[in-house]
Design a protein around this motif. Structure first.
Motif, short mmCIF file in Angstrom:
data_model
loop_
_atom_site.label_atom_id
_atom_site.label_comp_id
_atom_site.label_asym_id
_atom_site.label_seq_id
_atom_site.Cartn_x
_atom_site.Cartn_y
_atom_site.Cartn_z
N ASP A 1 0.85 -1.19 0.00
CA ASP A 1 0.00 0.00 0.00
C ASP A 1 0.88 1.24 0.00
N GLY A 2 0.60 2.18 -0.90
CA GLY A 2 1.41 3.38 -1.02
C GLY A 2 1.47 4.21 0.24
N LEU A 3 0.43 4.13 1.09
CA LEU A 3 0.40 4.88 2.34
C LEU A 3 0.86 4.05 3.53
N GLU A 4 1.34 2.83 3.26
CA GLU A 4 1.89 1.92 4.27
C GLU A 4 0.88 1.57 5.35
N ARG A 5 -0.42 1.51 4.99
CA ARG A 5 -1.45 1.15 5.95
C ARG A 5 -1.56 -0.36 6.12
N PHE A 6 -1.17 -1.10 5.10
CA PHE A 6 -1.19 -2.55 5.18
C PHE A 6 -0.28 -3.13 4.09
N SER A 7 0.03 -4.40 4.25
CA SER A 7 0.80 -5.11 3.23
C SER A 7 0.33 -6.55 3.19
N VAL A 8 0.46 -7.16 2.02
CA VAL A 8 0.05 -8.55 1.81
C VAL A 8 1.31 -9.36 1.50
N VAL A 9 1.48 -10.46 2.23
CA VAL A 9 2.75 -11.20 2.20
C VAL A 9 2.47 -12.70 2.15
N SER A 10 3.35 -13.45 1.50
CA SER A 10 3.29 -14.91 1.55
C SER A 10 4.56 -15.44 2.20
N THR A 11 4.41 -16.44 3.06
CA THR A 11 5.55 -17.16 3.63
C THR A 11 5.57 -18.54 3.01
N ILE A 12 6.68 -18.88 2.36
CA ILE A 12 6.80 -20.16 1.65
C ILE A 12 7.80 -21.04 2.39
N LEU A 13 7.34 -22.21 2.82
CA LEU A 13 8.18 -23.14 3.57
C LEU A 13 8.34 -24.43 2.77
N SER A 14 9.56 -24.73 2.36
CA SER A 14 9.82 -26.01 1.70
C SER A 14 9.67 -27.13 2.72
N THR B 1 5.51 -28.43 -0.01
CA THR B 1 5.62 -27.02 0.37
C THR B 1 4.36 -26.56 1.08
N SER B 2 4.53 -25.79 2.14
CA SER B 2 3.41 -25.17 2.83
C SER B 2 3.48 -23.66 2.63
N ILE B 3 2.30 -23.02 2.51
CA ILE B 3 2.22 -21.59 2.22
C ILE B 3 1.31 -20.91 3.23
N ILE B 4 1.81 -19.83 3.82
CA ILE B 4 1.03 -19.00 4.73
C ILE B 4 0.80 -17.66 4.05
N PHE B 5 -0.42 -17.17 4.12
CA PHE B 5 -0.81 -15.91 3.48
C PHE B 5 -1.15 -14.92 4.59
N HIS B 6 -0.53 -13.74 4.56
CA HIS B 6 -0.69 -12.75 5.63
C HIS B 6 -1.18 -11.42 5.09
N VAL B 7 -1.94 -10.72 5.91
CA VAL B 7 -2.17 -9.28 5.73
C VAL B 7 -1.74 -8.62 7.04
N TYR B 8 -0.80 -7.68 6.95
CA TYR B 8 -0.29 -6.96 8.11
C TYR B 8 -0.79 -5.52 8.09
N GLY B 9 -0.96 -4.97 9.25
CA GLY B 9 -1.41 -3.59 9.37
C GLY B 9 -0.30 -2.57 9.25
N GLY B 10 0.51 -2.70 8.24
CA GLY B 10 1.63 -1.80 7.99
C GLY B 10 2.57 -2.44 7.00
#
Length: 213
Positions: A78-91, A161-170
């Motif tokens: 997000d351009g205003l750094e209010r949130f971000s979307v991230v994936s964690t990939i674990l082999s 592989t396991s995948i975790i999907f995150h939304v963080y408040g920044g």
């Protein structure tokens, strides 16, 4: 025109999958309109649960495993750094140890199975551990800001592989985190993003087209 140019390849890459585009758009609208963090967590958890009814919407470039361990990709910034979307990939069998940033988080296991082990941040001994939770695919959890906990995410599957999907408040890329082997050692290196130069995170210009209410 030189099609080997990095900027051309970024512009010319595949469009955002419709389900992911709709989710990010809804998260942005929620962050703008919600009156409290509690409201964000409740609505956001429901949005992610609906997204998880299928698992074919995550672009391959944000789901590449690292044979040496776990890694994270930034999917949306997000351009205003209010949130971000991230994936964690674990082999298979891999783990990462993370210092939880002081922002809210909504997260779920998209594929596979992950053990989330809370560690004692005041101890260098990994035996000093707290709550452990096994998270199966489609399970979504929400966590309020300010926890500051240290935890280990471990893929419980040795051959998948396991995948975790995150939304963080920044923008967690600007917040101190760490990664490392099992044990949560305090001198583990920062956990950066694994995005390549030609696969940066999406932005508002990536998702604003073709959205219809």
């Amino acid at each position: 025109m030189n099609t080997d140019d990095a900027n051309f390849r970024v512009v010319g890459r595949d469009p955002v999958p419709p389900s992911l585009r709709r989710f990010i758009w809804d998260i942005q609208s929620m962050v703008e309109l919600a009156e409290s963090e509690r409201e964000i967590l409740l609505i956001g958890r429901d949005l992610m649960a609906r997204l998880f009814t299928t698992d074919d919407w995550l672009p391959t470039v944000f789901a590449v495993p690292n044979p040496a361990g776990g890694q994270q990709f930034q999917i949306y910034r997000d351009g205003l750094e209010r949130f971000s979307v991230v994936s964690t990939i674990l082999s298979g069998g891999a783990c990462v140890t993370i210092s939880q940033p002081s922002v809210w988080e909504i997260a779920g296991v998209l594929r596979g199975a992950v053990n989330r082990q809370q560690l004692d941040a005041s101890s260098t001994n990994s035996a000093q551990a707290g709550v452990s939770r096994l998270l199966q695919a489609s399970i979504v959890e929400a966590r309020s800001s300010g926890s500051g906990e240290v935890f280990e995410l471990r893929n419980t599957l040795d051959d998948q592989t396991s995948i975790i999907f995150h939304v963080y408040g920044g923008d967690i890329g600007r917040i101190s985190r760490r990664s490392g082997a099992s044990g949560g050692s305090g001198d583990a290196p920062p956990l950066g993003y694994a995005n390549s130069d030609i696969d940066p995170p999406y932005d508002i210009f990536s998702i604003q087209n073709e959205i219809r209410d």
